[in-house]
Design a protein around this motif. Structure first.
Motif, PDB file in Angstrom:
ATOM      1  N   SER A  23       0.825  -1.205   0.000  1.00  0.00           N
ATOM      2  CA  SER A  23       0.000   0.000   0.000  1.00  0.00           C
ATOM      3  C   SER A  23       0.860   1.256   0.000  1.00  0.00           C
ATOM      4  CB  SER A  23      -0.953   0.000   1.196  1.00  0.00           C
ATOM      5  OG  SER A  23      -0.239   0.118   2.398  1.00  0.00           O
ATOM      6  N   VAL A  24       1.999   1.233   0.675  1.00  0.00           N
ATOM      7  CA  VAL A  24       2.888   2.395   0.661  1.00  0.00           C
ATOM      8  C   VAL A  24       3.529   2.545  -0.711  1.00  0.00           C
ATOM      9  CG1 VAL A  24       4.968   3.424   1.652  1.00  0.00           C
ATOM     10  CG2 VAL A  24       3.334   2.261   3.128  1.00  0.00           C
ATOM     11  N   PHE A  25       3.920   1.436  -1.330  1.00  0.00           N
ATOM     12  CA  PHE A  25       4.535   1.514  -2.647  1.00  0.00           C
ATOM     13  C   PHE A  25       3.539   2.010  -3.697  1.00  0.00           C
ATOM     14  CE2 PHE A  25       7.706  -1.712  -1.082  1.00  0.00           C
ATOM     15  CZ  PHE A  25       8.781  -0.845  -1.115  1.00  0.00           C
ATOM     16  N   SER A  26       2.276   1.635  -3.586  1.00  0.00           N
ATOM     17  CA  SER A  26       1.306   2.034  -4.599  1.00  0.00           C
ATOM     18  C   SER A  26       0.730   3.427  -4.358  1.00  0.00           C
ATOM     19  CB  SER A  26       0.175   1.008  -4.686  1.00  0.00           C
ATOM     20  OG  SER A  26      -0.544   0.986  -3.475  1.00  0.00           O
ATOM     21  N   LEU A  27       0.514   3.822  -3.116  1.00  0.00           N
ATOM     22  CA  LEU A  27      -0.055   5.130  -2.785  1.00  0.00           C
ATOM     23  C   LEU A  27       1.018   6.027  -2.185  1.00  0.00           C
ATOM     24  CD1 LEU A  27      -3.247   3.800  -1.000  1.00  0.00           C
ATOM     25  CD2 LEU A  27      -3.086   4.650  -3.343  1.00  0.00           C
ATOM     26  N   ARG A  28       2.063   6.244  -2.897  1.00  0.00           N
ATOM     27  CA  ARG A  28       3.234   6.820  -2.262  1.00  0.00           C
ATOM     28  C   ARG A  28       3.494   8.277  -2.632  1.00  0.00           C
ATOM     29  NH1 ARG A  28       6.337   3.155  -5.990  1.00  0.00           N
ATOM     30  NH2 ARG A  28       6.882   4.474  -7.738  1.00  0.00           N
ATOM     31  N   CYS A  29       4.190   8.886  -1.743  1.00  0.00           N
ATOM     32  CA  CYS A  29       4.826  10.178  -1.958  1.00  0.00           C
ATOM     33  C   CYS A  29       6.309   9.890  -1.760  1.00  0.00           C
ATOM     34  CB  CYS A  29       4.294  11.184  -0.950  1.00  0.00           C
ATOM     35  SG  CYS A  29       5.057  12.793  -1.104  1.00  0.00           S
ATOM     36  N   SER A  30       7.108  10.089  -2.772  1.00  0.00           N
ATOM     37  CA  SER A  30       8.495   9.632  -2.735  1.00  0.00           C
ATOM     38  C   SER A  30       9.469  10.803  -2.660  1.00  0.00           C
ATOM     39  CB  SER A  30       8.772   8.805  -3.988  1.00  0.00           C
ATOM     40  OG  SER A  30      10.110   8.403  -4.031  1.00  0.00           O
ATOM     41  N   ARG A  31      10.487  10.637  -1.844  1.00  0.00           N
ATOM     42  CA  ARG A  31      11.595  11.575  -1.734  1.00  0.00           C
ATOM     43  C   ARG A  31      12.874  10.748  -1.778  1.00  0.00           C
ATOM     44  NH1 ARG A  31       8.322  15.677  -2.399  1.00  0.00           N
ATOM     45  NH2 ARG A  31       7.193  16.386  -0.596  1.00  0.00           N
ATOM     46  N   GLY A  32      13.942  11.312  -2.306  1.00  0.00           N
ATOM     47  CA  GLY A  32      15.161  10.524  -2.368  1.00  0.00           C
ATOM     48  C   GLY A  32      16.411  11.368  -2.435  1.00  0.00           C
ATOM     49  N   ASP A  33      17.526  10.721  -2.148  1.00  0.00           N
ATOM     50  CA  ASP A  33      18.849  11.310  -2.296  1.00  0.00           C
ATOM     51  C   ASP A  33      19.818  10.187  -2.645  1.00  0.00           C
ATOM     52  OD1 ASP A  33      19.325   9.983   0.080  1.00  0.00           O
ATOM     53  OD2 ASP A  33      19.695  11.769   1.271  1.00  0.00           O
ATOM     54  N   PHE A  36      19.241   7.200   0.321  1.00  0.00           N
ATOM     55  CA  PHE A  36      17.946   6.605   0.638  1.00  0.00           C
ATOM     56  C   PHE A  36      16.849   7.103  -0.292  1.00  0.00           C
ATOM     57  CE2 PHE A  36      20.209   7.091   4.713  1.00  0.00           C
ATOM     58  CZ  PHE A  36      20.289   5.764   5.083  1.00  0.00           C
ATOM     59  N   GLN A  37      15.814   6.279  -0.409  1.00  0.00           N
ATOM     60  CA  GLN A  37      14.541   6.693  -0.979  1.00  0.00           C
ATOM     61  C   GLN A  37      13.513   6.494   0.132  1.00  0.00           C
ATOM     62  OE1 GLN A  37      12.948   4.212  -4.077  1.00  0.00           O
ATOM     63  NE2 GLN A  37      11.517   5.797  -4.732  1.00  0.00           N
ATOM     64  N   VAL A  38      12.738   7.529   0.428  1.00  0.00           N
ATOM     65  CA  VAL A  38      11.729   7.472   1.480  1.00  0.00           C
ATOM     66  C   VAL A  38      10.363   7.589   0.834  1.00  0.00           C
ATOM     67  CG1 VAL A  38      10.835   8.575   3.556  1.00  0.00           C
ATOM     68  CG2 VAL A  38      13.285   8.450   3.195  1.00  0.00           C
ATOM     69  N   LEU A  39       9.534   6.567   1.028  1.00  0.00           N
ATOM     70  CA  LEU A  39       8.171   6.546   0.508  1.00  0.00           C
ATOM     71  C   LEU A  39       7.221   6.657   1.682  1.00  0.00           C
ATOM     72  CD1 LEU A  39       9.414   3.505  -1.197  1.00  0.00           C
ATOM     73  CD2 LEU A  39       8.319   5.170  -2.647  1.00  0.00           C
ATOM     74  N   SER A  40       6.148   7.423   1.532  1.00  0.00           N
ATOM     75  CA  SER A  40       5.217   7.580   2.646  1.00  0.00           C
ATOM     76  C   SER A  40       3.788   7.594   2.140  1.00  0.00           C
ATOM     77  CB  SER A  40       5.520   8.867   3.424  1.00  0.00           C
ATOM     78  OG  SER A  40       5.374   9.986   2.591  1.00  0.00           O
ATOM     79  N   ALA A  41       2.902   7.161   3.013  1.00  0.00           N
ATOM     80  CA  ALA A  41       1.466   7.150   2.732  1.00  0.00           C
ATOM     81  C   ALA A  41       0.736   7.320   4.062  1.00  0.00           C
ATOM     82  CB  ALA A  41       1.056   5.840   2.064  1.00  0.00           C
ATOM     83  N   PRO A  42      -0.411   8.003   4.071  1.00  0.00           N
ATOM     84  CA  PRO A  42      -1.172   8.148   5.322  1.00  0.00           C
ATOM     85  C   PRO A  42      -1.696   6.798   5.804  1.00  0.00           C
ATOM     86  CG  PRO A  42      -2.198   9.383   3.524  1.00  0.00           C
ATOM     87  CD  PRO A  42      -1.009   8.707   2.965  1.00  0.00           C
ATOM     88  N   ASN A  43      -1.727   6.608   7.134  1.00  0.00           N
ATOM     89  CA  ASN A  43      -2.188   5.326   7.668  1.00  0.00           C
ATOM     90  C   ASN A  43      -3.400   5.446   8.583  1.00  0.00           C
ATOM     91  OD1 ASN A  43      -1.169   6.308  10.078  1.00  0.00           O
ATOM     92  ND2 ASN A  43       0.486   4.824  10.217  1.00  0.00           N
ATOM     93  N   GLY A  44      -3.800   6.665   8.969  1.00  0.00           N
ATOM     94  CA  GLY A  44      -4.980   6.828   9.821  1.00  0.00           C
ATOM     95  C   GLY A  44      -4.785   6.401  11.262  1.00  0.00           C
ATOM     96  N   LEU A  45      -3.557   6.205  11.694  1.00  0.00           N
ATOM     97  CA  LEU A  45      -3.253   5.804  13.067  1.00  0.00           C
ATOM     98  C   LEU A  45      -2.660   6.988  13.822  1.00  0.00           C
ATOM     99  CD1 LEU A  45      -1.572   2.350  12.342  1.00  0.00           C
ATOM    100  CD2 LEU A  45      -3.870   2.752  13.216  1.00  0.00           C
ATOM    101  N   VAL A  89       8.309   3.853   4.313  1.00  0.00           N
ATOM    102  CA  VAL A  89       9.228   2.803   3.879  1.00  0.00           C
ATOM    103  C   VAL A  89      10.513   3.495   3.445  1.00  0.00           C
ATOM    104  CG1 VAL A  89       9.688   0.999   2.192  1.00  0.00           C
ATOM    105  CG2 VAL A  89       7.416   1.221   3.167  1.00  0.00           C
ATOM    106  N   VAL A  90      11.619   3.081   4.042  1.00  0.00           N
ATOM    107  CA  VAL A  90      12.929   3.614   3.687  1.00  0.00           C
ATOM    108  C   VAL A  90      13.656   2.537   2.905  1.00  0.00           C
ATOM    109  CG1 VAL A  90      15.120   4.516   4.539  1.00  0.00           C
ATOM    110  CG2 VAL A  90      13.001   5.084   5.724  1.00  0.00           C
ATOM    111  N   ARG A  91      14.064   2.876   1.692  1.00  0.00           N
ATOM    112  CA  ARG A  91      14.783   1.947   0.823  1.00  0.00           C
ATOM    113  C   ARG A  91      16.220   2.456   0.679  1.00  0.00           C
ATOM    114  NH1 ARG A  91      12.314   1.117  -4.980  1.00  0.00           N
ATOM    115  NH2 ARG A  91      10.820  -0.119  -3.814  1.00  0.00           N
ATOM    116  N   ALA A  92      17.181   1.627   1.038  1.00  0.00           N
ATOM    117  CA  ALA A  92      18.595   2.012   0.919  1.00  0.00           C
ATOM    118  C   ALA A  92      19.023   1.922  -0.535  1.00  0.00           C
ATOM    119  CB  ALA A  92      19.464   1.114   1.782  1.00  0.00           C
ATOM    120  N   ARG A  93      19.849   2.866  -0.958  1.00  0.00           N
ATOM    121  CA  ARG A  93      20.309   2.888  -2.345  1.00  0.00           C
ATOM    122  C   ARG A  93      21.765   2.479  -2.510  1.00  0.00           C
ATOM    123  NH1 ARG A  93      17.562   8.250  -5.020  1.00  0.00           N
ATOM    124  NH2 ARG A  93      15.542   7.280  -5.381  1.00  0.00           N
ATOM    125  N   ARG A  94      22.580   2.705  -1.464  1.00  0.00           N
ATOM    126  CA  ARG A  94      23.999   2.346  -1.568  1.00  0.00           C
ATOM    127  C   ARG A  94      24.550   2.065  -0.184  1.00  0.00           C
ATOM    128  NH1 ARG A  94      28.189   6.315  -1.018  1.00  0.00           N
ATOM    129  NH2 ARG A  94      27.376   8.310  -0.356  1.00  0.00           N
TER     130      ARG A  94
END
Length: 120
Positions: A23-33, A36-45, A89-94
């Motif tokens: 759900s985070v990968f599909s409904l995402r707002c992505s930032r990167g450098d 890292f690549q940081v993907l986020s989505a609202p969770n209602g919690l 979701v934080v995805r490492a790039r290197r």
């Protein structure tokens, strides 16, 4: 009585299931450098949840992958402000060399703060 901040990382603050990550990968707002690549989505919690992805292409050795995961979790736990109500979701790039840990942590903090503004 005890005014010290709580730095625990309980199970409820983790993304564990494949559906949560999807759900985070599909409904995402992505930032990167570069690190890292940081993907986020609202969770209602009332709190944020974190998932970390470090593939074998980033670092072939488990020691390096685990060090990256520890750095991400530590940064998330110690700086929770502005992340309430998000699945991240934080995805490492290197790989991160031992001398680059402070720079990588600072870059991750910038990305986390920027992803806190993605609430659509």
């Amino acid at each position: 009585m005890n005014d010290a901040p709580c730095y625990r990382f309980p199970r409820g603050m983790r993304l564990l299931k494949t559906d949560d990550f999807s759900s985070v990968f599909s409904l995402r707002c992505s930032r990167g450098d570069a690190w890292f690549q940081v993907l986020s989505a609202p969770n209602g919690l009332p709190h944020a949840r974190l998932g970390v992805v470090v593939g074998k292409k980033v670092d072939r050795r488990a020691v390096g992958r685990n060090a990256i995961k520890r750095l991400v979790r530590e940064t998330f736990r110690t700086h929770p402000e502005g992340l309430v109500g998000l699945d991240i979701v934080v995805r490492a790039r290197r790989p991160i060399a031992p001398g680059e840990r402070a720079q990588a942590r600072a870059a991750l903090l910038v990305l986390l703060n920027r992803s806190g503004k993605c609430r659509t």
